[in-house]
Design a protein around this motif. Structure first.
Motif, short mmCIF file in Angstrom:
data_model
loop_
_atom_site.label_atom_id
_atom_site.label_comp_id
_atom_site.label_asym_id
_atom_site.label_seq_id
_atom_site.Cartn_x
_atom_site.Cartn_y
_atom_site.Cartn_z
N HIS A 131 -42.66 -57.73 11.00
CA HIS A 131 -43.25 -58.34 10.04
C HIS A 131 -44.34 -59.56 11.07
O HIS A 131 -45.35 -59.80 10.45
CB HIS A 131 -42.56 -59.10 9.06
N TYR A 164 -37.18 -55.28 4.79
CA TYR A 164 -37.95 -56.73 4.96
C TYR A 164 -39.26 -56.94 4.17
O TYR A 164 -40.08 -56.24 4.46
CB TYR A 164 -37.99 -57.03 6.59
N LYS A 219 -46.48 -55.93 6.67
CA LYS A 219 -46.15 -56.58 5.47
C LYS A 219 -44.90 -56.13 5.07
O LYS A 219 -44.01 -57.14 4.76
CB LYS A 219 -47.10 -56.36 4.34
N GLU A 220 -44.53 -55.11 4.93
CA GLU A 220 -43.07 -54.93 4.41
C GLU A 220 -42.54 -53.68 5.44
O GLU A 220 -43.23 -52.62 5.79
CB GLU A 220 -43.06 -54.20 3.20
#
Length: 255
Positions: free
Chosen positions: A202, A220, A207-208
């Motif tokens: 990240h 995450y 982003k994910e």
């Protein structure tokens, strides 16, 4: 045409041999399993794939309506040969006997708009370097990192090995959803701690991050780490487990 997920990758012809020497041939590939999972959960999935003309029978293995399958002609079809060394199929030796042609931006149909564009690759070289930046301008981008870490050694007949992704810090910022397994996460980050690996990916721009393991799925997102234990009724078989997990997550994440 509007769809929830557009999955881009090769359907491959698999030759699977179990630990007793029994062999079967079947269709495989991340787009096959991912699209089946998404469609089963009620999401509109579409597939872009490439297949040699003599292997177009593989297209019939997809569980999507024909109008949502974009099968492009290619010179070759990806062929994988998997030899499973144990009854539970956790240990295997894989050979890429043939590789399909790389996908490029011109292969994406302009008539289709997707909320998420998923690169469901099998080996490094399945996509031209400009695919991720191109797709990021069309919608959200999801990447299974296998297609960037698993390399083919053509010199010895197609044995496969994993190597770090040289362009990761350049391309991760374009990626909304990144999927790895625990071993791939270690290759990318150098750490065996999955939570730390996800946080580092990240930090580098994704982003994910979804990391699968045979005990749990770790996510995450939004600055937090989430885990969900895997309670499978059976771990028999191996192919497609991560693909269905990622597709299920992507579909549910849209809502």
């Amino acid at each position: 045409m509007n769809v929830d997920l557009l999955m881009i990758g090769h359907i491959c012809r698999d030759k699977n041999t179990d630990h007793l020497g029994h062999t079967e041939f079947r269709a495989g590939g991340a787009v096959l399993y991912s699209s089946a999972a998404a469609e089963a959960l009620g999401y509109r999935a579409a597939v872009v794939t490439k297949t040699a003309p003599e292997d177009m029978d593989l297209i019939r293995e997809l569980t999507l309506p024909p109008e949502r399958v974009f099968a492009l002609p290619g010179k070759t079809t990806t062929r994988m040969e998997n030899t499973y060394l144990t009854p539970d199929k956790e240990r295997r030796r894989s050979v890429c006997a043939a590789r399909g042609e790389a996908f490029q931006p011109d292969d994406i149909p302009s008539s289709v708009h997707a909320d998420v564009y998923q690169l469901a690759g099998l080996v490094f070289g399945d996509y031209t370097p400009d695919m991720i930046p191109f797709l990021s301008k069309q919608g959200k981008v999801a990447v299974d990192v296998q297609g960037y870490l698993r390399h083919v050694n053509a010199a010895d007949g197609g044995s496969m090995y994993f190597a770090d992704w040289e362009e990761k810090k350049t391309l991760l910022p374009y990626i909304d959803f990144l999927k790895t397994d625990a071993a791939e996460a270690e290759i990318l980050t150098g750490t065996t701690d999955r939570a730390s690996a996800a946080a580092l990916l990240h930090e580098w721009g994704a982003k994910e991050i979804l990391i699968t393991h045979n005990t749990e799925v770790l996510l995450y997102a939004d600055g937090k780490t989430f885990t969900c234990p895997i309670r499978s009724r059976s771990f028999a078989g191996r192919t497609g487990r991560g693909d269905t997990t990622f597709a299920a997550y992507l579909g549910e994440r849209l809502t």
